[in-house]
Design a protein around this motif. Structure first.
Motif, PDB file in Angstrom:
ATOM      1  N   ALA A   1       0.785  -1.053  -0.078  1.00  0.00           N
ATOM      2  CA  ALA A   1      -0.033  -0.056  -0.025  1.00  0.00           C
ATOM      3  C   ALA A   1       0.784   1.363  -0.064  1.00  0.00           C
ATOM      4  CB  ALA A   1      -1.210  -0.032   1.136  1.00  0.00           C
ATOM      5  N   GLN A   2       0.143   2.223  -0.067  1.00  0.00           N
ATOM      6  CA  GLN A   2       0.969   3.566  -0.162  1.00  0.00           C
ATOM      7  C   GLN A   2       1.567   3.920   1.305  1.00  0.00           C
ATOM      8  OE1 GLN A   2      -0.868   6.868  -2.081  1.00  0.00           O
ATOM      9  NE2 GLN A   2       0.079   8.399  -0.597  1.00  0.00           N
ATOM     10  N   GLN A   3       2.713   4.244   1.329  1.00  0.00           N
ATOM     11  CA  GLN A   3       3.514   4.661   2.436  1.00  0.00           C
ATOM     12  C   GLN A   3       2.786   5.826   3.271  1.00  0.00           C
ATOM     13  OE1 GLN A   3       6.366   3.404   3.367  1.00  0.00           O
ATOM     14  NE2 GLN A   3       7.687   2.996   1.554  1.00  0.00           N
ATOM     15  N   PRO A   4       2.768   5.624   4.697  1.00  0.00           N
ATOM     16  CA  PRO A   4       1.919   6.825   5.411  1.00  0.00           C
ATOM     17  C   PRO A   4       2.865   8.178   5.646  1.00  0.00           C
ATOM     18  CG  PRO A   4       3.262   5.141   6.808  1.00  0.00           C
ATOM     19  CD  PRO A   4       3.581   4.423   5.320  1.00  0.00           C
ATOM     20  N   ALA A   5       2.172   9.091   6.190  1.00  0.00           N
ATOM     21  CA  ALA A   5       2.954  10.353   6.218  1.00  0.00           C
ATOM     22  C   ALA A   5       3.854  10.064   7.276  1.00  0.00           C
ATOM     23  CB  ALA A   5       1.915  11.378   7.023  1.00  0.00           C
ATOM     24  N   GLY A   6       5.047  10.841   6.955  1.00  0.00           N
ATOM     25  CA  GLY A   6       6.315  10.845   7.885  1.00  0.00           C
ATOM     26  C   GLY A   6       7.082   9.574   7.539  1.00  0.00           C
ATOM     27  N   PHE A   7       6.816   8.656   6.532  1.00  0.00           N
ATOM     28  CA  PHE A   7       7.506   7.646   6.072  1.00  0.00           C
ATOM     29  C   PHE A   7       9.027   7.596   6.105  1.00  0.00           C
ATOM     30  CE2 PHE A   7       7.022   9.037   2.189  1.00  0.00           C
ATOM     31  CZ  PHE A   7       7.852   8.502   1.397  1.00  0.00           C
ATOM     32  N   ALA A   8       9.517   8.809   5.613  1.00  0.00           N
ATOM     33  CA  ALA A   8      11.033   8.871   5.392  1.00  0.00           C
ATOM     34  C   ALA A   8      11.864   9.540   6.454  1.00  0.00           C
ATOM     35  CB  ALA A   8      11.269   9.394   3.947  1.00  0.00           C
ATOM     36  N   ARG A   9      10.866  10.062   7.499  1.00  0.00           N
ATOM     37  CA  ARG A   9      11.746  10.783   8.403  1.00  0.00           C
ATOM     38  C   ARG A   9      12.755  10.360   9.087  1.00  0.00           C
ATOM     39  NH1 ARG A   9       9.303  16.056   8.540  1.00  0.00           N
ATOM     40  NH2 ARG A   9       7.637  16.065   7.277  1.00  0.00           N
ATOM     41  N   LYS A  10      12.593   9.089   9.702  1.00  0.00           N
ATOM     42  CA  LYS A  10      13.502   8.499  10.271  1.00  0.00           C
ATOM     43  C   LYS A  10      14.871   8.032   9.617  1.00  0.00           C
ATOM     44  CE  LYS A  10      14.200   4.417  13.673  1.00  0.00           C
ATOM     45  NZ  LYS A  10      13.642   3.190  14.412  1.00  0.00           N
ATOM     46  N   ALA A  11      14.832   7.511   8.415  1.00  0.00           N
ATOM     47  CA  ALA A  11      15.906   7.332   7.628  1.00  0.00           C
ATOM     48  C   ALA A  11      16.717   8.673   7.455  1.00  0.00           C
ATOM     49  CB  ALA A  11      15.452   6.798   6.330  1.00  0.00           C
ATOM     50  N   MET A  12      15.880   9.830   7.037  1.00  0.00           N
ATOM     51  CA  MET A  12      16.714  11.146   6.692  1.00  0.00           C
ATOM     52  C   MET A  12      17.505  11.359   7.880  1.00  0.00           C
ATOM     53  SD  MET A  12      13.771  12.727   4.370  1.00  0.00           S
ATOM     54  CE  MET A  12      14.680  14.221   3.848  1.00  0.00           C
ATOM     55  N   GLN A  13      16.693  11.354   9.170  1.00  0.00           N
ATOM     56  CA  GLN A  13      17.306  11.744  10.704  1.00  0.00           C
ATOM     57  C   GLN A  13      18.712  11.019  10.714  1.00  0.00           C
ATOM     58  OE1 GLN A  13      14.275  11.059  13.479  1.00  0.00           O
ATOM     59  NE2 GLN A  13      13.494  13.089  12.931  1.00  0.00           N
ATOM     60  N   VAL A  14      18.726   9.726  10.542  1.00  0.00           N
ATOM     61  CA  VAL A  14      20.084   8.991  10.530  1.00  0.00           C
ATOM     62  C   VAL A  14      21.054   9.450   9.589  1.00  0.00           C
ATOM     63  CG1 VAL A  14      20.964   6.572  10.118  1.00  0.00           C
ATOM     64  CG2 VAL A  14      18.851   6.778  11.221  1.00  0.00           C
ATOM     65  N   ALA A  15      20.583   9.690   8.324  1.00  0.00           N
ATOM     66  CA  ALA A  15      21.588  10.164   7.182  1.00  0.00           C
ATOM     67  C   ALA A  15      22.211  11.734   7.587  1.00  0.00           C
ATOM     68  CB  ALA A  15      20.919  10.338   5.989  1.00  0.00           C
ATOM     69  N   ASN A  16      21.240  12.442   8.202  1.00  0.00           N
ATOM     70  CA  ASN A  16      21.640  13.670   8.771  1.00  0.00           C
ATOM     71  C   ASN A  16      23.156  13.559   9.838  1.00  0.00           C
ATOM     72  OD1 ASN A  16      19.981  14.975   7.043  1.00  0.00           O
ATOM     73  ND2 ASN A  16      18.404  15.446   8.737  1.00  0.00           N
ATOM     74  N   ALA A  17      22.691  12.799  10.646  1.00  0.00           N
ATOM     75  CA  ALA A  17      23.472  12.392  11.770  1.00  0.00           C
ATOM     76  C   ALA A  17      24.878  11.929  11.278  1.00  0.00           C
ATOM     77  CB  ALA A  17      22.851  11.538  12.859  1.00  0.00           C
ATOM     78  N   HIS A  18      24.724  10.882  10.212  1.00  0.00           N
ATOM     79  CA  HIS A  18      26.152  10.220   9.678  1.00  0.00           C
ATOM     80  C   HIS A  18      26.507  11.400   9.006  1.00  0.00           C
ATOM     81  CE1 HIS A  18      28.342   6.975   7.928  1.00  0.00           C
ATOM     82  NE2 HIS A  18      27.916   7.524   6.722  1.00  0.00           N
ATOM     83  N   CYS A  19      26.130  12.124   8.192  1.00  0.00           N
ATOM     84  CA  CYS A  19      26.932  13.053   7.377  1.00  0.00           C
ATOM     85  C   CYS A  19      27.105  14.393   8.314  1.00  0.00           C
ATOM     86  CB  CYS A  19      25.967  13.158   5.902  1.00  0.00           C
ATOM     87  SG  CYS A  19      25.971  11.974   4.876  1.00  0.00           S
ATOM     88  N   LYS A  20      26.678  14.357   9.295  1.00  0.00           N
ATOM     89  CA  LYS A  20      26.565  15.767  10.178  1.00  0.00           C
ATOM     90  C   LYS A  20      26.071  16.905   9.249  1.00  0.00           C
ATOM     91  CE  LYS A  20      30.853  14.077  12.531  1.00  0.00           C
ATOM     92  NZ  LYS A  20      30.946  12.932  12.287  1.00  0.00           N
ATOM     93  N   VAL A  21      24.913  16.743   9.000  1.00  0.00           N
ATOM     94  CA  VAL A  21      24.323  17.990   8.404  1.00  0.00           C
ATOM     95  C   VAL A  21      23.031  18.021   9.329  1.00  0.00           C
ATOM     96  CG1 VAL A  21      25.266  17.730   6.096  1.00  0.00           C
ATOM     97  CG2 VAL A  21      23.049  16.697   6.658  1.00  0.00           C
TER      98      VAL A  21
END
Length: 357
Positions: free
Chosen positions: A256-276
């Motif tokens: 089914a279609q992804q729910p609202a906010g589906f990408a936020r956790k992965a993006m937060q991990v990437a932000n921390a990893h790349c220090k952005v």
């Protein structure tokens, strides 16, 4: 004549007579200050009905009606904004008739909001209030907006854009954070490469891709626009191995279609990893617009692919990049002839250039 207030134990009640009939009800309020507008509204509505008219709804009733009527045809983010204000931030305005809400009421309620919230959120609260009141005007519930309050001046801060020198590592980190749901990484690339909103990326479909022309035409958008967007070659290469004739491009694990906010956790991990900091789905869309602008794409073209009705909306997405300005300054300095002297490149004087005493 008007309503008479009286108490039954700790709760205030009202009674009045209209057109020969007697009305007596509970206000469900325990303070007189809150009970008075409820009683006044009930009496005014009864008078209007007795004269064959339609009573003006309270602000609370208007919010509920908007959510019922506009909710199914508005974006999820838009509905959430209205719902949050209605549930948590009415500040005793809910019982007032829409036509009775004054400038003083709105200003006092906003002051209450500012006790626990930042000025920027107070401006958002005011925008929602204007949305609901202007909707009442469009539906001929009231003749005009009964109050006028301007936005607070807020110190603007630069918003984050994804730095290109860490973009590859950032996307790799997104993929690493969603190994069990790899389609999240595809949706994030759609936001970055096509400027799609989070909901548009979640609802993106294979049949909306024109592989021959390398364009994508969103079939469902916030403003109902259908503007083709060129697909960059790197994104075509990423999507091609998974190409299907139809269906969701980035479905959830259940199909089914992804729910609202589906990408936020992965993006937060990437932000921390790349220090952005501050890279969200919406800021990926802002990065998309800013990069187009820096590449020399005209604002009218960016407006089209961003699906904005006004170029002013598009301008708000474009971030000023100091490195771009620095390159332009260096180019200007070189043309003037300043670059060599300022760079410290001093050549030793040749024998015939030296001065003799």
């Amino acid at each position: 004549m008007s309503a008479t207030l009286f108490r039954v134990k700790k709760v205030w009640h009202y009674r009045f007579q209209v057109d020969g009939g007697r009305v007596q009800r509970s206000t469900r309020e325990r303070t007189r200050a809150k009970a008075e507008p409820v009683a006044a509204k009930a009496y005014a509505d009864a008078v209007v009905r007795a004269n064959g008219g339609q009573p003006v709804p309270t602000l609370d009733e208007l919010f509920k009606t908007w959510l019922e009527v506009q909710g199914p045809v508005s974006s999820a983010a838009h509905v959430r904004s209205v719902d949050v204000v209605h549930r948590l931030h009415m500040y005793e305005l809910g019982g007032l008739a829409v036509s009775d809400v004054t400038t003083a009421h709105i200003e006092l309620a906003r002051n209450q909001h500012l006790l626990e919230h930042k000025p920027a959120t107070a401006n958002h609260w005011l925008r929602v209030m204007k949305l609901i009141a202007n909707w009442a005007v469009k539906r001929d519930i009231i003749a005009r907006l009964p109050w006028r309050v301007t936005m607070l001046k807020v110190q603007k801060r630069p918003r984050a854009t994804l730095p290109l020198d860490v973009a590859k590592a950032w996307f790799d980190a997104v993929d690493g954070a969603c190994v069990r749901a790899p389609t999240v990484g595809i949706a994030v690339r759609l936001m970055f490469g096509l400027g799609l909103r989070e909901g548009e990326a979640a609802g993106a479909r294979w049949e909306w891709i024109d592989w021959q022309r390398a364009t994508y035409t969103p079939g469902v958008t916030k403003g109902r626009e259908a503007e083709p967007v060129p697909i960059p070659s790197w994104l075509v290469g990423h999507l091609a191995p998974q190409r299907m004739s139809e269906g969701l491009i980035a479905p959830g694990r259940d199909g089914a279609q992804q729910p609202a906010g589906f990408a936020r956790k992965a993006m937060q991990v990437a932000n921390a990893h790349c220090k952005v900091k501050g890279i969200t789905p919406h800021r990926l869309r802002g990065t998309f617009a800013t990069l187009l602008s820096e590449a020399g794409v005209p604002i009218q073209t960016i407006q089209g692919v961003m699906r904005h009705k006004s170029p002013m909306t598009t301008m708000a997405y474009l971030e000023k990049r100091h490195d771009t300005a620095a390159l332009a300054q260096a180019s200007i300095a070189e043309k003037i002839g300043f670059a060599r002297r300022e760079s410290g490149e001093h050549h030793a004087a040749k024998p015939h250039e030296s001065s003799s005493s």
